[in-house]
Enzyme design. Structure first.
Site, short mmCIF file in Angstrom:
data_model
loop_
_atom_site.label_atom_id
_atom_site.label_comp_id
_atom_site.label_asym_id
_atom_site.label_seq_id
_atom_site.Cartn_x
_atom_site.Cartn_y
_atom_site.Cartn_z
N TYR A 106 40.75 34.58 41.04
CA TYR A 106 41.58 35.65 41.58
C TYR A 106 42.64 35.99 40.53
O TYR A 106 43.60 35.26 40.34
CB TYR A 106 42.21 35.14 42.88
CG TYR A 106 43.10 36.11 43.64
CD1 TYR A 106 43.38 37.39 43.19
CD2 TYR A 106 43.66 35.72 44.86
CE1 TYR A 106 44.19 38.26 43.90
CE2 TYR A 106 44.48 36.58 45.58
CZ TYR A 106 44.74 37.84 45.09
OH TYR A 106 45.55 38.69 45.80
N LYS A 150 37.96 38.35 41.38
CA LYS A 150 38.73 39.28 42.21
C LYS A 150 39.83 39.79 41.30
O LYS A 150 40.72 39.04 40.89
CB LYS A 150 39.30 38.57 43.43
CG LYS A 150 40.34 39.37 44.16
CD LYS A 150 40.62 38.77 45.52
CE LYS A 150 41.99 39.09 46.09
NZ LYS A 150 42.54 40.39 45.83
C1 LIG Z 1 49.76 43.21 45.02
C2 LIG Z 1 48.94 43.45 46.25
O1 LIG Z 1 49.37 43.14 47.33
N1 LIG Z 1 47.75 43.99 46.06
C3 LIG Z 1 46.85 44.25 47.16
C4 LIG Z 1 46.39 45.70 47.14
O2 LIG Z 1 45.52 45.91 48.20
C5 LIG Z 1 47.59 46.64 47.26
O3 LIG Z 1 48.32 46.36 48.42
C6 LIG Z 1 47.13 48.09 47.33
O4 LIG Z 1 46.32 48.40 46.22
C7 LIG Z 1 48.33 49.06 47.37
O5 LIG Z 1 48.99 49.09 46.14
C8 LIG Z 1 45.63 43.33 47.06
O6 LIG Z 1 45.14 43.28 45.76
C9 LIG Z 1 46.02 41.95 47.55
C10 LIG Z 1 44.88 41.19 48.07
O7 LIG Z 1 43.74 41.53 47.90
C11 LIG Z 1 45.16 39.98 48.86
O8 LIG Z 1 45.75 40.09 49.92
O9 LIG Z 1 44.78 38.91 48.41
#
Ligand SMILES: CC(=O)N[C@@H]([C@@H](O)[C@H](O)[C@H](O)CO)[C@@H](O)CC(=O)C(=O)O
Length: 314
Positions: free
Chosen positions: A137, A167
């Protein structure tokens, strides 16, 4: 194509800041039936996995596996921790309860300083669950570990035989593209984690996505994936732009894990509760603004607006 909800495990309600395990079954049904999301990433960023105790993480993972049985396609448990021992314990536990895979972030206090040191850490965790597919990740903005994913992937399968994929939660599409390009002969999964850029990543070879917005924009994102798969790129782009309009709007208001929880409560009707300290609950003003935006884009039904709503994205 696999779409994962990043909300995965959920801390819910309770003024005491305790996890409300009892709604996880309802959450599974909501994701499957309302959002078309059947692959779950538990105890990741959105699920505040690193803010939970080890026993809480174990229990959350158990609930998702139990409640998701015969409903979900895949459950990957994030088992990354600062302590190798804790990470190994969680990896072993994930195997015992029948999870489909484990994922690990780079340790972020005493940090690995190069690729080999990082891989040595990951290898020791993977070895604790030798039958489970293993994902690295990569989320450098949060871990502060800036070793490029492309480097980490070089020769990783020789060191970690269970290595299954990456990921990738970063906006560096050069790094992402090179991860795909340099591993074309391998059957790795490339799960992209920047929801607002997913279409660009699909073009470069992403095989799936993990993200926070799929909790409430899963159906929308699936439409984009379907358009992409049938090579209707103009329609796929329209969907991506619509999703971007929403994310761009909330980012300007201040958007993160707390705000995701507030939006999830609003859209799903399942009380997600406040985040755990040091995070703060999203403000009422944020939620009201986010709701208005969701309605104006037709991401939330609002019949009164529909006819004259030029900005709608349905
Ligand atoms: C930094 C962060 O929280 N990134 C989110 C994104 O989904 C992000 O919220 C989205 O792209 C909006 O910027 C995900 O990569 C996090 C994720 O997959 C997780 O909850 O593990």
């Amino acid at each position: 194509m696999r779409l994962h909800s990043a909300e995965r495990r959920r801390r819910l309600t309770s003024r005491l800041g305790e996890i409300n395990f009892s709604v996880i079954g309802q959450y599974v049904d909501y994701l499957v039936e309302e959002q078309g999301v059947k692959n779950i990433f538990v105890n990741g960023t959105t699920g505040e996995g690193l803010s939970l105790s080890i026993s809480e993480r174990r229990r959350v993972a158990e609930e998702w596996v139990t409640k998701g049985r015969n409903k979900l396609d895949q459950i990957v448990i994030h088992v990354g921790a600062l302590s190798l021992k804790e990470s190994q314990e969680l990896a072993q536990h994930a195997a015992e309860i029948g999870a489909d895979g484990i994922a690990v972030i780079a340790p972020f206090f005493l940090k690995p300083w190069n690729k080999d040191v990082l891989i040595n850490f990951l290898k020791e965790v993977a070895a604790a669950a030798p039958a489970l597919p293993f994902y690295y990740y990569h989320i450098p903005a949060l871990t502060g570990v800036k070793i490029r994913a492309e480097e980490v992937l070089g020769g990783i399968q020789e060191k970690i035989p269970t290595f299954q994929g990456l990921k990738f939660s970063d906006t560096d599409l050069l790094d992402f593209g090179q991860c795909v390009d340099q591993n074309r002969q391998r059957q790795f999964a490339f799960l992209f984690g920047v929801d607002e850029q997913l279409l660009s990543a699909l073009v470069m070879g992403a095989t799936g996505a993990v993200g926070s917005t799929y909790n409430y924009l899963g159906k929308k994102t699936n439409q984009m994936l379907e358009a992409f798969e049938r090579k209707d790129f103009s329609s796929a782009l329209n969907h991506q732009f619509c999703i971007q309009r929403f994310i761009n709007f909330v980012v300007k208001l201040g958007f993160g894990v707390s705000q995701t929880k507030a939006i999830m409560t609003l859209v799903s009707g399942i009380p997600m509760g406040p985040p755990r300290l040091p995070l703060q609950k999203a403000s009422r003003e944020f939620t009201d603004n986010a709701e208005a935006k969701l309605r104006s884009l037709d991401f939330l039904s609002f019949n009164d607006l529909k006819d004259g709503n030029l900005g709608a994205c349905s």
